[in-house]
Scaffold this motif. Sequence first.
Motif, mmCIF file in Angstrom:
data_model
loop_
_atom_site.group_PDB
_atom_site.id
_atom_site.type_symbol
_atom_site.label_atom_id
_atom_site.label_comp_id
_atom_site.label_asym_id
_atom_site.label_seq_id
_atom_site.Cartn_x
_atom_site.Cartn_y
_atom_site.Cartn_z
ATOM 1 N N ILE A 234 -11.144 10.475 1.879
ATOM 2 C CA ILE A 234 -11.076 10.456 0.414
ATOM 3 C C ILE A 234 -9.673 10.098 -0.047
ATOM 4 O O ILE A 234 -9.495 9.305 -0.978
ATOM 5 N N ASN A 235 -8.655 10.627 0.618
ATOM 6 C CA ASN A 235 -7.268 10.298 0.243
ATOM 7 C C ASN A 235 -6.953 8.831 0.499
ATOM 8 O O ASN A 235 -6.180 8.226 -0.252
ATOM 9 N N ALA A 236 -7.519 8.253 1.541
ATOM 10 C CA ALA A 236 -7.312 6.819 1.801
ATOM 11 C C ALA A 236 -7.907 5.991 0.671
ATOM 12 O O ALA A 236 -7.288 5.026 0.199
ATOM 13 N N ALA A 237 -9.091 6.369 0.214
ATOM 14 C CA ALA A 237 -9.731 5.642 -0.886
ATOM 15 C C ALA A 237 -8.943 5.805 -2.180
ATOM 16 O O ALA A 237 -8.756 4.840 -2.931
ATOM 17 N N LYS A 238 -8.457 7.019 -2.431
ATOM 18 C CA LYS A 238 -7.677 7.244 -3.648
ATOM 19 C C LYS A 238 -6.350 6.486 -3.601
ATOM 20 O O LYS A 238 -5.892 5.965 -4.622
ATOM 21 N N GLY A 239 -5.746 6.405 -2.427
ATOM 22 C CA GLY A 239 -4.497 5.647 -2.302
ATOM 23 C C GLY A 239 -4.695 4.171 -2.550
ATOM 24 O O GLY A 239 -3.882 3.524 -3.236
ATOM 25 N N LEU A 240 -5.768 3.616 -2.017
ATOM 26 C CA LEU A 240 -6.067 2.201 -2.248
ATOM 27 C C LEU A 240 -6.379 1.961 -3.720
ATOM 28 O O LEU A 240 -5.957 0.951 -4.295
ATOM 29 N N GLN A 241 -7.061 2.909 -4.333
ATOM 30 C CA GLN A 241 -7.362 2.797 -5.759
ATOM 31 C C GLN A 241 -6.075 2.812 -6.582
ATOM 32 O O GLN A 241 -5.934 2.031 -7.528
ATOM 33 N N GLU A 242 -5.138 3.682 -6.232
ATOM 34 C CA GLU A 242 -3.871 3.765 -6.973
ATOM 35 C C GLU A 242 -3.090 2.448 -6.908
ATOM 36 O O GLU A 242 -2.469 2.034 -7.877
ATOM 37 N N VAL A 243 -3.137 1.800 -5.746
ATOM 38 C CA VAL A 243 -2.427 0.527 -5.596
ATOM 39 C C VAL A 243 -3.068 -0.548 -6.457
ATOM 40 O O VAL A 243 -2.383 -1.346 -7.097
ATOM 41 N N MET A 244 -4.399 -0.556 -6.494
ATOM 42 C CA MET A 244 -5.116 -1.655 -7.137
ATOM 43 C C MET A 244 -5.302 -1.479 -8.649
ATOM 44 O O MET A 244 -5.432 -2.473 -9.363
ATOM 45 N N LYS A 245 -5.323 -0.247 -9.142
ATOM 46 C CA LYS A 245 -5.718 -0.065 -10.536
ATOM 47 C C LYS A 245 -4.693 -0.592 -11.537
ATOM 48 O O LYS A 245 -5.053 -0.914 -12.658
ATOM 49 N N SER A 246 -3.463 -0.739 -11.145
ATOM 50 C CA SER A 246 -2.445 -1.207 -12.094
ATOM 51 C C SER A 246 -2.527 -2.702 -12.349
ATOM 52 O O SER A 246 -1.882 -3.198 -13.261
ATOM 53 N N ASN A 247 -3.323 -3.433 -11.568
ATOM 54 C CA ASN A 247 -3.414 -4.874 -11.828
ATOM 55 C C ASN A 247 -4.771 -5.271 -12.397
ATOM 56 O O ASN A 247 -5.139 -6.431 -12.373
ATOM 57 N N LEU A 248 -5.498 -4.307 -12.949
ATOM 58 C CA LEU A 248 -6.811 -4.596 -13.535
ATOM 59 C C LEU A 248 -6.662 -5.066 -14.973
ATOM 60 O O LEU A 248 -5.872 -4.516 -15.739
ATOM 61 N N GLY A 249 -7.401 -6.081 -15.320
ATOM 62 C CA GLY A 249 -7.459 -6.549 -16.696
ATOM 63 C C GLY A 249 -6.377 -7.540 -17.057
ATOM 64 O O GLY A 249 -5.511 -7.876 -16.247
ATOM 65 N N PRO A 250 -6.430 -8.003 -18.307
ATOM 66 C CA PRO A 250 -5.469 -9.041 -18.738
ATOM 67 C C PRO A 250 -4.034 -8.545 -18.830
ATOM 68 O O PRO A 250 -3.100 -9.330 -18.746
ATOM 69 N N LYS A 251 -3.849 -7.238 -18.996
ATOM 70 C CA LYS A 251 -2.487 -6.692 -19.078
ATOM 71 C C LYS A 251 -2.056 -6.062 -17.763
ATOM 72 O O LYS A 251 -1.106 -5.290 -17.725
ATOM 73 N N GLY A 252 -2.753 -6.393 -16.682
ATOM 74 C CA GLY A 252 -2.409 -5.857 -15.368
ATOM 75 C C GLY A 252 -1.074 -6.402 -14.884
ATOM 76 O O GLY A 252 -0.639 -7.477 -15.275
ATOM 77 N N THR A 253 -0.435 -5.640 -14.029
ATOM 78 C CA THR A 253 0.877 -6.042 -13.531
ATOM 79 C C THR A 253 0.752 -6.917 -12.295
ATOM 80 O O THR A 253 -0.192 -6.792 -11.526
ATOM 81 N N LEU A 254 1.716 -7.784 -12.131
ATOM 82 C CA LEU A 254 1.788 -8.614 -10.941
ATOM 83 C C LEU A 254 2.368 -7.792 -9.795
ATOM 84 O O LEU A 254 3.224 -6.935 -10.009
ATOM 85 N N LYS A 255 1.917 -8.064 -8.616
ATOM 86 C CA LYS A 255 2.450 -7.419 -7.420
ATOM 87 C C LYS A 255 3.261 -8.463 -6.648
ATOM 88 O O LYS A 255 2.867 -9.615 -6.544
ATOM 89 N N MET A 256 4.395 -8.023 -6.108
ATOM 90 C CA MET A 256 5.215 -8.915 -5.298
ATOM 91 C C MET A 256 4.974 -8.576 -3.831
ATOM 92 O O MET A 256 5.217 -7.439 -3.407
ATOM 93 N N LEU A 257 4.482 -9.532 -3.087
ATOM 94 C CA LEU A 257 4.217 -9.359 -1.668
ATOM 95 C C LEU A 257 5.278 -10.116 -0.886
ATOM 96 O O LEU A 257 5.510 -11.291 -1.131
ATOM 97 N N VAL A 258 5.913 -9.429 0.026
ATOM 98 C CA VAL A 258 6.932 -10.048 0.856
ATOM 99 C C VAL A 258 6.400 -10.095 2.280
ATOM 100 O O VAL A 258 6.067 -9.068 2.866
ATOM 101 N N GLY A 259 6.302 -11.305 2.841
ATOM 102 C CA GLY A 259 5.789 -11.484 4.191
ATOM 103 C C GLY A 259 6.849 -11.182 5.232
ATOM 104 O O GLY A 259 8.025 -10.939 4.920
ATOM 105 N N GLY A 260 6.433 -11.184 6.488
ATOM 106 C CA GLY A 260 7.348 -10.909 7.588
ATOM 107 C C GLY A 260 8.465 -11.936 7.704
ATOM 108 O O GLY A 260 9.568 -11.618 8.137
ATOM 109 N N ALA A 261 8.183 -13.182 7.311
ATOM 110 C CA ALA A 261 9.187 -14.235 7.376
ATOM 111 C C ALA A 261 10.048 -14.291 6.117
ATOM 112 O O ALA A 261 10.909 -15.150 5.988
ATOM 113 N N GLY A 262 9.789 -13.366 5.173
ATOM 114 C CA GLY A 262 10.583 -13.337 3.955
ATOM 115 C C GLY A 262 9.981 -14.126 2.814
ATOM 116 O O GLY A 262 10.585 -14.212 1.746
ATOM 117 N N ASP A 263 8.810 -14.722 3.017
ATOM 118 C CA ASP A 263 8.189 -15.471 1.932
ATOM 119 C C ASP A 263 7.635 -14.499 0.889
ATOM 120 O O ASP A 263 7.146 -13.429 1.201
#
Length: 121
Positions: free
Chosen positions: A24-53
């Motif tokens: 249940i905590n794993a599901a809630k954690g994934l939900q917390e990460v994803m819920k801030s980017n829902l909808g037109p006013k959702g926030t962008l997430k910055m993903l940094v790859g292993g090579a720095g991209d």
Amino acid sequence: MSSVKMLNQDAEHAKRFVALAMNINAAKGLQEVMKSNLGPKGTLKMLVGGAGDIKLTKDGKTLLHEMQIQNPTAALIARTATAQDDICGDGTTSTVIFIGELLKQAERHLAEGVHPRVICD
């Protein structure tokens, strides 16, 4: 004849309620990460790859694909959400949030003493 339980020496063994709480905590954690980017006013997430991209996105499928999910329950939720996107073309973030909320409500019922079988029915 006695039954013998064999476990992998490196495996972790957890009791029923501990394992349920971890899932249940794993599901809630994934939900917390994803819920801030829902909808037109959702926030962008910055993903940094292993090579720095660097990638800026609020697409749920991209986020789930790029995340390194270790928990089996969270990985199952991610696969469910990406299947939703593959079939319908949308709804990845909504699927993760919906599943997380279902498990939050299940946790509330379990805390009240309701048996998991009753929740499933």
